[in-house]
Scaffold this active site. Structure first.
Site, PDB file in Angstrom:
ATOM      1  N   ASP A   1       0.851  -1.189   0.000  1.00  0.00           N
ATOM      2  CA  ASP A   1       0.000   0.000   0.000  1.00  0.00           C
ATOM      3  C   ASP A   1       0.890   1.243   0.000  1.00  0.00           C
ATOM      4  O   ASP A   1       1.717   1.414   0.897  1.00  0.00           O
ATOM      5  CB  ASP A   1      -0.917  -0.012   1.228  1.00  0.00           C
ATOM      6  CG  ASP A   1      -1.832   1.194   1.271  1.00  0.00           C
ATOM      7  OD1 ASP A   1      -2.641   1.346   0.352  1.00  0.00           O
ATOM      8  OD2 ASP A   1      -1.717   1.999   2.206  1.00  0.00           O
TER       9      ASP A   1
ATOM     10  N   THR B   1      -3.270   5.748  -3.807  1.00  0.00           N
ATOM     11  CA  THR B   1      -2.109   6.402  -3.171  1.00  0.00           C
ATOM     12  C   THR B   1      -0.813   6.090  -3.912  1.00  0.00           C
ATOM     13  O   THR B   1       0.103   6.904  -3.918  1.00  0.00           O
ATOM     14  CB  THR B   1      -1.980   5.955  -1.701  1.00  0.00           C
ATOM     15  OG1 THR B   1      -1.983   4.529  -1.640  1.00  0.00           O
ATOM     16  CG2 THR B   1      -3.127   6.467  -0.866  1.00  0.00           C
TER      17      THR B   1
ATOM     18  N   ASP C   1      -9.156   0.207   2.345  1.00  0.00           N
ATOM     19  CA  ASP C   1      -9.125   0.676   0.954  1.00  0.00           C
ATOM     20  C   ASP C   1     -10.399   0.257   0.220  1.00  0.00           C
ATOM     21  O   ASP C   1     -10.995   1.046  -0.524  1.00  0.00           O
ATOM     22  CB  ASP C   1      -7.908   0.099   0.216  1.00  0.00           C
ATOM     23  CG  ASP C   1      -6.635   0.889   0.514  1.00  0.00           C
ATOM     24  OD1 ASP C   1      -6.742   1.891   1.246  1.00  0.00           O
ATOM     25  OD2 ASP C   1      -5.556   0.504   0.040  1.00  0.00           O
TER      26      ASP C   1
END
Length: 562
Positions: free
Chosen positions: A67, A100, A400
């Site tokens: 991530d 992101t 997410d």
């Protein structure tokens, strides 16, 4: 002396020896290099064939994730431009919760595209104007290639959420995780019918509880709330159907003095009187509660042994020292109202929407479950798994997925993934650039070419032939610009082939994609407008306190950071 020598001497007198300064092209090129370095760190974490990063924190802990935001927030950087890039990822995470990694890769690529124009001495303002014009057009183009989604069709919504999870560690559990995310978000979803405003506050009202042990498939969304608490008295009931629930924000014990209080007793009987008064006061509190015949009482403050005894006699199960956030969730799930004084209790404050209260033991811990609630507007997501590290990554991936589900409910539009949306926008910008004259045409085309970094990175991460794939993909989209309809050609990030992503079922929320474009290009514009970086140690930091010396002007010891 020449004018240049006098100027340099004046500069030396103005800035102290600790000051470090970079100006002009050197400052801009350094900013671009540091931003690209941050971008390169997470470039390999994009797509379903993403690699993982293992990060060791200062306390000796280990974070294993792909991530983008989770990786960058653990990294310590010194360069201000690199810090700004990390802030981009955090802003993207707070705004839409996904994309992101894409936003950092795109920002790094846009700066790389701008680098050659900076080196050719084109004024940064000209570059920024071209970028801003390209961004406006890119947002319009993205809206053109977006498709409306029916949020009541769970299958279509699940496809979009599964695309987000496909790039994560927990991608193999996409059916389970997708179900958890959609159920949790729809539980806390509230729409004001008068104003049409939608509220989906899952960070506050959908609590994730991680309990090591069991299998991943044991994870579920409760139709209610779960707390890590046990009853205060062993003889209290641990299972009640259709309980009446009271929530309190006050202590159920004798009031203690705020400071040390000395009580002088002249007779032993006075001590018994003191104890009796305390007992009667607590009994009065319990009687105020018992009037409404509750089955369960939660309080955020303390609950004395005497109060527990009286409550047990009235057949009430009590739980003490609950968190404020937990109490708010119970209130939303059961329909109860949090009360601050027992003498202010009313029948309308009692919650009756819970179907079952039960205390269960999982591992070595006791948990109270408030389940089978009637249309709860708060829930608990119970995650089970083999280890803490696996559960931490599962929680990150779930958050997410919940963000994607929330974005779809708020703005029900999707774009096709696999680099399809970026290539469609890129092809349209290239077409429009022909009508632009002058330097801005080059910069405008640079943005169009920069958007190709997403499909190129997807192809690179799965070991495909990048040149061949990108040439074919570019040709497909260039041909589709002249045709009506939504282009759907993209890259299959698993097999590394050119494919119709609509058939593959790879979709992404429009809100995430448009936010990625805006955040990355606007950040590039800001970094390109920086032509001077001044850093130094202030008198406060270097000297360890104290004001400006006598006779010095006010503010002489202020920071010189810029």
């Amino acid at each position: 002396f020449s004018v240049a020598e006098l100027t340099s001497t004046a500069m030396l007198q103005v800035f102290g020896g600790q000051i470090k300064r970079e100006q002009g092209h050197k400052a801009q090129l350094d900013n671009i290099s540091s931003a690209k370095a941050v971008s390169d760190i997470i470039r390999t974490t994009l797509g379903p064939r993403a690699m993982l990063k293992m990060i060791l924190d200062p306390m000796g802990g280990i974070v294993i994730t792909n991530d983008g935001n989770s990786i960058l927030r653990e990294i310590d950087v010194n360069h201000p431009a690199a810090k700004h890039m990390i802030e981009l990822s955090r802003a993207q995470d707070e705004e839409v919760g996904d994309g992101t990694t894409s936003v950092i890769i795109l920002a790094g690529e846009m700066l790389q595209m701008a680098q050659k124009y900076v080196e050719q001495n084109i004024h940064p303002i000209k570059i920024v104007q071209g970028f801003a014009r390209a961004l406006d057009d890119a947002v319009k183009c993205l809206a053109e290639v977006s498709v409306d989604l029916n949020v009541n069709d769970r299958t279509e919504m699940a496809k979009c959420v599964a695309t987000c999870l496909g790039t994560k560690v927990m991608g193999r559990l996409d059916t389970l995780m997708t179900g958890l995310a959609i159920d949790a978000v729809k539980t806390v979803y509230i729409e004001n019918k008068e104003t049409g405003k939608k509220e989906i506050d899952f960070k506050r009202y959908a609590k994730v509880e991680k309990i090591p042990g069991g299998e991943f498939t044991d994870s579920r969304v409760l139709s209610g709330v779960m707390l890590n608490k046990d009853v205060v008295h062993p003889r209290m009931k641990r299972s009640i159907k259709n309980p009446r629930v009271i929530l309190l924000d006050c202590p159920l014990e004798y009031k203690k003095g705020e400071n040390a209080i000395n009580v002088e007793l002249r007779d032993a009987s006075n001590f018994e009187l003191l104890l009796k008064l305390e007992e009667e006061y607590v009994k009065g509190l319990v009687d105020d509660i018992a009037k409404f015949k509750p089955d369960v009482v939660f309080t955020e403050k303390g609950l004395s042994d005497i109060a527990a005894h009286y409550m047990m006699k009235h057949g009430i199960s009590a739980f003490r020292r609950c968190r404020k956030t937990d109490n708010n969730r119970i209130a939303r799930a059961t329909g109860a109202t949090i009360v601050h004084r027992t003498d202010e209790l009313q029948e309308s404050d009692v919650g009756t929407m819970c179907g079952l209260m039960e205390v269960r033991k999982i591992g070595d811990e006791h948990f109270v479950f408030m389940e089978e609630c009637n249309q709860p507007k708060a829930c608990t997501i119970l995650l089970r798994g083999p280890s803490k590290d696996a559960l931490m990554e599962m929680e990150r991936n779930l958050l997410d997925a919940m963000n994607v589900a929330r974005n779809l409910l708020i703005d029900p539009r999707i774009v096709y993934g696999g680099g399809s949306a970026e290539m469609a926008v890129s092809a349209r910008l290239m077409e429009r650039s022909r009508s632009i004259v002058g330097v801005q045409q080059w910069v405008y085309q640079a943005v169009a070419m920069g958007l190709e970094v997403i499909p190129r990175t997807l192809a690179s991460n799965c070991g495909a032939n990048i040149m061949k794939l990108m040439t074919e993909l570019r040709a497909k989209h260039a041909a589709e610009v002249k045709q009506a309809g939504v282009p759907t050609w993209g890259i299959d990030g698993v097999q590394g082939l050119l494919t119709d992503v609509k058939e593959l079922g790879v979709t992404e929320p429009y809100a995430v994609k448009v936010q990625t474009l805006k955040t990355s290009i606007e950040a590039c514009c800001m970094l390109l407008r920086i032509d001077d970086v001044v850093s130094g140690i202030s008198a406060k930091k270097a000297g360890g306190g104290g004001g400006a010396p006598m006779g010095a002007p006010m503010g002489a010891d202020d920071d010189m950071n810029a």
